[in-house]
Design an enzyme around this catalytic site. Structure first.
Site, PDB file in Angstrom:
ATOM      1  N   LYS A   1      36.245  46.221  34.517  1.00  0.00           N
ATOM      2  CA  LYS A   1      35.015  45.211  34.369  1.00  0.00           C
ATOM      3  C   LYS A   1      33.481  46.067  34.071  1.00  0.00           C
ATOM      4  O   LYS A   1      33.670  47.470  34.006  1.00  0.00           O
ATOM      5  CB  LYS A   1      34.934  44.638  35.704  1.00  0.00           C
TER       6      LYS A   1
ATOM      7  N   TYR B   1      37.573  32.558  33.889  1.00  0.00           N
ATOM      8  CA  TYR B   1      37.290  32.187  35.310  1.00  0.00           C
ATOM      9  C   TYR B   1      37.215  30.539  35.588  1.00  0.00           C
ATOM     10  O   TYR B   1      36.748  30.037  36.507  1.00  0.00           O
ATOM     11  CB  TYR B   1      35.899  32.889  35.832  1.00  0.00           C
TER      12      TYR B   1
ATOM     13  N   PHE C   1      29.887  31.447  44.073  1.00  0.00           N
ATOM     14  CA  PHE C   1      29.644  32.774  43.357  1.00  0.00           C
ATOM     15  C   PHE C   1      29.781  32.796  41.840  1.00  0.00           C
ATOM     16  O   PHE C   1      29.723  33.642  41.308  1.00  0.00           O
ATOM     17  CB  PHE C   1      30.355  33.996  43.948  1.00  0.00           C
TER      18      PHE C   1
ATOM     19  N   ARG D   1      48.493  44.924  41.630  1.00  0.00           N
ATOM     20  CA  ARG D   1      47.612  44.437  42.468  1.00  0.00           C
ATOM     21  C   ARG D   1      47.437  45.318  43.717  1.00  0.00           C
ATOM     22  O   ARG D   1      46.421  45.582  44.393  1.00  0.00           O
ATOM     23  CB  ARG D   1      47.879  42.930  43.018  1.00  0.00           C
TER      24      ARG D   1
ATOM     25  N   THR E   1      40.528  41.847  46.860  1.00  0.00           N
ATOM     26  CA  THR E   1      39.264  41.479  45.920  1.00  0.00           C
ATOM     27  C   THR E   1      37.990  41.841  46.494  1.00  0.00           C
ATOM     28  O   THR E   1      37.099  42.287  45.785  1.00  0.00           O
ATOM     29  CB  THR E   1      39.444  39.947  46.196  1.00  0.00           C
TER      30      THR E   1
ATOM     31  N   ARG F   1      39.424  49.390  43.899  1.00  0.00           N
ATOM     32  CA  ARG F   1      38.569  48.875  44.519  1.00  0.00           C
ATOM     33  C   ARG F   1      37.929  49.184  45.743  1.00  0.00           C
ATOM     34  O   ARG F   1      36.846  49.430  46.102  1.00  0.00           O
ATOM     35  CB  ARG F   1      38.936  47.332  44.670  1.00  0.00           C
TER      36      ARG F   1
ATOM     37  N   ASN G   1      33.900  44.984  41.606  1.00  0.00           N
ATOM     38  CA  ASN G   1      35.315  45.575  42.124  1.00  0.00           C
ATOM     39  C   ASN G   1      36.163  46.214  40.798  1.00  0.00           C
ATOM     40  O   ASN G   1      37.184  46.413  40.926  1.00  0.00           O
ATOM     41  CB  ASN G   1      35.967  44.531  42.944  1.00  0.00           C
TER      42      ASN G   1
ATOM     43  N   GLU H   1      46.087  34.492  30.467  1.00  0.00           N
ATOM     44  CA  GLU H   1      44.809  35.369  30.131  1.00  0.00           C
ATOM     45  C   GLU H   1      45.131  36.297  29.139  1.00  0.00           C
ATOM     46  O   GLU H   1      44.343  36.511  28.247  1.00  0.00           O
ATOM     47  CB  GLU H   1      44.618  36.249  31.345  1.00  0.00           C
TER      48      GLU H   1
HETATM   49  P1  IDP Z   1      41.073  38.763  42.113  1.00  0.00           P
HETATM   50  O1  IDP Z   1      40.061  39.352  41.341  1.00  0.00           O
HETATM   51  O2  IDP Z   1      41.278  39.724  43.357  1.00  0.00           O
HETATM   52  O3  IDP Z   1      42.408  38.100  41.583  1.00  0.00           O
HETATM   53  P2  IDP Z   1      39.890  36.042  42.533  1.00  0.00           P
HETATM   54  O4  IDP Z   1      39.892  35.037  43.721  1.00  0.00           O
HETATM   55  O5  IDP Z   1      40.763  35.827  41.522  1.00  0.00           O
HETATM   56  O6  IDP Z   1      40.183  37.629  42.986  1.00  0.00           O
HETATM   57  O7  IDP Z   1      38.324  36.216  42.124  1.00  0.00           O
HETATM   58  C1  IDP Z   1      38.072  36.477  40.851  1.00  0.00           C
HETATM   59  C2  IDP Z   1      36.915  37.553  40.987  1.00  0.00           C
HETATM   60  O8  IDP Z   1      35.913  36.562  41.443  1.00  0.00           O
HETATM   61  C3  IDP Z   1      36.888  38.484  41.894  1.00  0.00           C
HETATM   62  O9  IDP Z   1      37.638  39.717  41.090  1.00  0.00           O
HETATM   63  C4  IDP Z   1      35.610  38.920  42.152  1.00  0.00           C
HETATM   64  O10 IDP Z   1      34.616  39.500  41.153  1.00  0.00           O
HETATM   65  C5  IDP Z   1      34.963  37.618  42.092  1.00  0.00           C
HETATM   66  N1  IDP Z   1      34.926  36.973  43.727  1.00  0.00           N
HETATM   67  C6  IDP Z   1      35.976  36.478  44.385  1.00  0.00           C
HETATM   68  N2  IDP Z   1      35.608  36.160  45.292  1.00  0.00           N
HETATM   69  C7  IDP Z   1      34.473  36.431  45.717  1.00  0.00           C
HETATM   70  C8  IDP Z   1      33.483  36.243  46.832  1.00  0.00           C
HETATM   71  O11 IDP Z   1      33.805  35.723  47.732  1.00  0.00           O
HETATM   72  N3  IDP Z   1      32.118  36.649  46.608  1.00  0.00           N
HETATM   73  C9  IDP Z   1      31.841  37.210  45.370  1.00  0.00           C
HETATM   74  N4  IDP Z   1      32.602  37.396  44.309  1.00  0.00           N
HETATM   75  C10 IDP Z   1      34.020  37.169  44.439  1.00  0.00           C
HETATM   76 MG    MG Z   2      42.372  36.259  40.458  1.00  0.00          MG
END
Ligand code: IDP
Ligand code: MG
Length: 188
Positions: free
Chosen positions: A17, A57, A65, A99, A105, A116, A130, A144
Site C-alpha cells: 500500500k 473495496y 471508514f 495472512r 487488519t 502490519r 497497515n 482481485e
Molecule cells: P484486511 O485488509 O485485513 O483483509 P478488511 O476488513 O478487508 O481487512 O479491510 C480492508 C482494509 O480496510 C484494511 O486493510 C484497512 O486498511 C481498512 N480497514 C478495515 N477495518 C478498518 C477500521 O475499523 N478502521 C479503519 N480502517 C479499516
Molecule cells: Mg480483506
C-alpha cells in the site's frame, strides 16, 4: 484445465500500500512473502485511480471508514499518487500463509512478528496504515487478480481468458451493469 480447477491451489493478491511504498518497504514485503514458498505469478506497479479503488473495496462501501480508505489506497495521505506494487501468488493454503505474515487488519492488534504489527500504525484520524493488502479468501483473491492484472501479465493461465477479458466492466463503480454473469459470483 486451469489452476483453479486443481484442488488445493489458492490464488491471492498482495499489494504494498502507499504507506509501505513511501517507507521503502516494497522489497522487504516481497522478501517476507517469498519466504512462504508460494509461487509468484504476477507483479506490477499500479496507479490506483478512484475507479480501481472503488472496485477493489466494493464490499466495504457501507463502512464508516470507506471514504478515507479509498483516499488512502489512492496515496492521498502519503503524497504518493502513483505507486503501489501488486503481486499475485498461488499455492497451497495461500490465504492462510499470506495472512499469517501480514498480520491482523488493525496494526495495533497485529502480532509484532507480522508486517502490519511491526511496521504499521493507526493514525490519529483512525486510518489503518497497515502496509499491505492480502486477499481475505480465495474467491476474493481470484476477483482481485482479475481486477488488477490482465491475463497476459500472469505467468500461468489462472482463469479462462474469455472471462478475464471482461475486466473493463468490473471497474464500473456501483456494481454490475453490462456484465453477463452475476458479480462477484462469476469468479467462484
Ligand atoms: P484486511 O485488509 O485485513 O483483509 P478488511 O476488513 O478487508 O481487512 O479491510 C480492508 C482494509 O480496510 C484494511 O486493510 C484497512 O486498511 C481498512 N480497514 C478495515 N477495518 C478498518 C477500521 O475499523 N478502521 C479503519 N480502517 C479499516
Ligand atoms: Mg480483506
Amino acid at each position: 484445465m486451469f489452476w483453479y480447477d486443481m484442488g488445493m491451489e489458492e490464488s491471492i493478491l498482495v499489494i504494498v500500500k502507499p504507506d509501505g511504498m513511501v517507507k521503502g518497504l516494497a522489497g522487504y514485503v516481497l522478501t517476507r512473502f517469498e519466504a512462504t514458498g508460494l509461487r509468484m505469478v504476477a507483479a506490477r506497479m499500479a496507479k490506483v485511480t478512484r475507479e480501481l479503488a472503488v472496485a477493489h473495496y466494493y464490499h466495504l462501501r457501507e463502512k464508516p471508514f470507506y471514504e478515507e480508505l479509498i483516499r488512502f489506497i489512492m496515496g492521498e495521505f502519503d503524497n504518493n499518487q502513483d505507486n503501489v506494487l501488486a503481486f499475485a501468488f498461488i499455492g497451497e493454503n495461500a490465504v492462510k500463509k499470506a495472512r499469517a505474515i501480514a498480520g491482523a487488519t488493525n496494526p495495533e492488534e497485529a502480532d509484532y512478528r507480522t508486517i502490519r504489527g511491526s511496521l504499521g500504525r493507526v493514525t490519529t484520524k483512525g486510518i489503518f496504515e497497515n502496509v499491505v493488502h492480502v486477499s481475505s479468501d480465495h474467491i476474493e483473491g481470484k476477483r482481485e487478480i482479475k481486477l488488477w492484472f490482465w491475463p497476459e501479465e500472469l505467468t500461468v493461465e489462472l482463469f479462462p481468458t474469455k472471462l478475464a477479458g471482461n475486466r473493463k466492466v468490473w471497474l464500473e463503480p456501483g456494481g454490475p451493469k453490462t456484465r453477463t454473469a452475476p458479480w462477484p459470483e462469476e469468479y467462484k
